[in-house]
Design an enzyme around this catalytic site. Structure first.
Site, PDB file in Angstrom:
ATOM      1  N   LYS A  10     -76.013  38.778  66.303  1.00 23.76           N
ATOM      2  CA  LYS A  10     -74.686  38.817  65.452  1.00 23.76           C
ATOM      3  C   LYS A  10     -74.530  39.543  64.353  1.00 23.76           C
ATOM      4  O   LYS A  10     -75.459  40.035  63.850  1.00 23.76           O
ATOM      5  CB  LYS A  10     -74.701  37.100  65.369  1.00 23.76           C
ATOM      6  N   TYR A  50     -67.569  31.200  73.330  1.00 24.29           N
ATOM      7  CA  TYR A  50     -67.833  30.173  72.720  1.00 24.29           C
ATOM      8  C   TYR A  50     -66.973  28.737  73.208  1.00 24.29           C
ATOM      9  O   TYR A  50     -66.884  27.987  72.539  1.00 24.29           O
ATOM     10  CB  TYR A  50     -67.841  30.169  71.337  1.00 24.29           C
ATOM     11  N   PHE A  58     -67.032  23.246  63.930  1.00 22.96           N
ATOM     12  CA  PHE A  58     -67.412  24.508  63.516  1.00 22.96           C
ATOM     13  C   PHE A  58     -66.788  25.658  64.256  1.00 22.96           C
ATOM     14  O   PHE A  58     -67.083  26.984  63.901  1.00 22.96           O
ATOM     15  CB  PHE A  58     -68.823  24.465  63.275  1.00 22.96           C
ATOM     16  N   ARG A  86     -84.819  32.024  74.847  1.00 24.83           N
ATOM     17  CA  ARG A  86     -84.436  30.913  74.155  1.00 24.83           C
ATOM     18  C   ARG A  86     -85.453  30.835  73.293  1.00 24.83           C
ATOM     19  O   ARG A  86     -85.433  30.184  71.872  1.00 24.83           O
ATOM     20  CB  ARG A  86     -84.109  29.536  74.877  1.00 24.83           C
ATOM     21  N   THR A  92     -81.736  26.183  67.404  1.00 23.25           N
ATOM     22  CA  THR A  92     -80.564  26.500  66.905  1.00 23.25           C
ATOM     23  C   THR A  92     -80.609  26.222  65.200  1.00 23.25           C
ATOM     24  O   THR A  92     -80.097  27.091  64.692  1.00 23.25           O
ATOM     25  CB  THR A  92     -79.434  25.752  67.611  1.00 23.25           C
ATOM     26  N   ARG A 103     -85.358  33.078  64.660  1.00 21.07           N
ATOM     27  CA  ARG A 103     -84.856  32.048  63.821  1.00 21.07           C
ATOM     28  C   ARG A 103     -85.756  31.656  62.830  1.00 21.07           C
ATOM     29  O   ARG A 103     -85.587  31.533  61.388  1.00 21.07           O
ATOM     30  CB  ARG A 103     -84.057  31.018  64.456  1.00 21.07           C
ATOM     31  N   ASN A 113     -77.384  32.300  62.202  1.00 23.14           N
ATOM     32  CA  ASN A 113     -78.757  32.134  62.765  1.00 23.14           C
ATOM     33  C   ASN A 113     -79.281  33.396  63.695  1.00 23.14           C
ATOM     34  O   ASN A 113     -79.907  33.501  64.675  1.00 23.14           O
ATOM     35  CB  ASN A 113     -79.006  30.804  63.502  1.00 23.14           C
ATOM     36  N   HIS A 116     -77.886  35.034  69.814  1.00 27.36           N
ATOM     37  CA  HIS A 116     -77.487  34.350  70.778  1.00 27.36           C
ATOM     38  C   HIS A 116     -78.341  34.573  72.105  1.00 27.36           C
ATOM     39  O   HIS A 116     -78.579  35.770  72.450  1.00 27.36           O
ATOM     40  CB  HIS A 116     -76.186  34.512  71.096  1.00 27.36           C
ATOM     41  N   GLU A 127     -71.738  34.756  81.337  1.00 25.09           N
ATOM     42  CA  GLU A 127     -71.530  35.490  79.846  1.00 25.09           C
ATOM     43  C   GLU A 127     -71.970  37.139  80.104  1.00 25.09           C
ATOM     44  O   GLU A 127     -71.315  38.034  79.395  1.00 25.09           O
ATOM     45  CB  GLU A 127     -72.689  34.993  78.908  1.00 25.09           C
TER      46      GLU A 127
END
Ligand code: IDP
Ligand code: MG
Length: 151
Positions: A10, A50, A58, A86, A92, A103, A113, A116, A127
């Protein structure tokens, strides 16, 4: 089972110049890069990506953040790539992310964070189709496959 998954580094990861160190985590695990690009995202794409969070408080802030600055989109391939990525990313909320995860090592705030990763094989397929044109994904033979992959 060989899977493909979508990773995003990100805008915070790009701005903090952590791109190389983050990609290294996936590469050193043995996952194969089959797509990679730096993109400044259209709002519509961020909202589609998203969409599952559209009703969350948020959501607006999250979309604003994703379009604020370039990000890196990566398609990775390997056995159980969805679950492996993951785990590499960590929980998260960074205070719940294990040390050793991206993270857990580099992030403090849930809204910043860094990464993704798709959360299921089905969502990964959707995706990847959203972020990459078919011609942007490469299937390629890796000389070390016999030392990394089953069979
Ligand atoms: P994930 O990225 O670990 O899959 P999701 O629950 O799918 O987490 O949430 C997507 C993203 O939305 C998170 O990575 C985080 O950046 C942001 N987010 C999730 N929950 C919150 C929150 O409570 N406040 C602010 N941002 C959040
Ligand atoms: Mg998610």
């Amino acid at each position: 089972m060989t899977e493909r998954t979508l990773i995003l580094i990100k805008p915070d990861g790009v701005q903090r110049q952590l791109v190389g160190r983050i990609i290294d985590r996936y590469e050193q695990r043995g996952l194969k890069i089959v797509g990679l690009k730096l993109v400044r995202v259209e709002r519509a794409l961020a909202e589609a990506h998203y969409a599952v969070h559209r009703e969350r408080p948020f959501f607006g802030e999250l979309v604003d953040f994703i379009v604020s600055s370039p990000l890196v989109a990566i398609a990775l391939e390997g056995p159980n790539a969805v679950a492996i990525c993951r785990a590499i990313n960590g929980a998260t909320r960074p205070h719940e992310a294990a040390p050793g995860s991206i993270r857990g090592d580099f992030a403090l705030d849930t809204g910043k964070n860094l990464v993704h990763a798709s959360d299921s094989v089905e969502n990964a397929q959707g995706e990847l189709a959203l972020w990459f044109a078919p011609g942007e994904l490469q299937a390629w033979d890796r000389s070390t496959d016999g030392w990394i992959l089953p069979g």
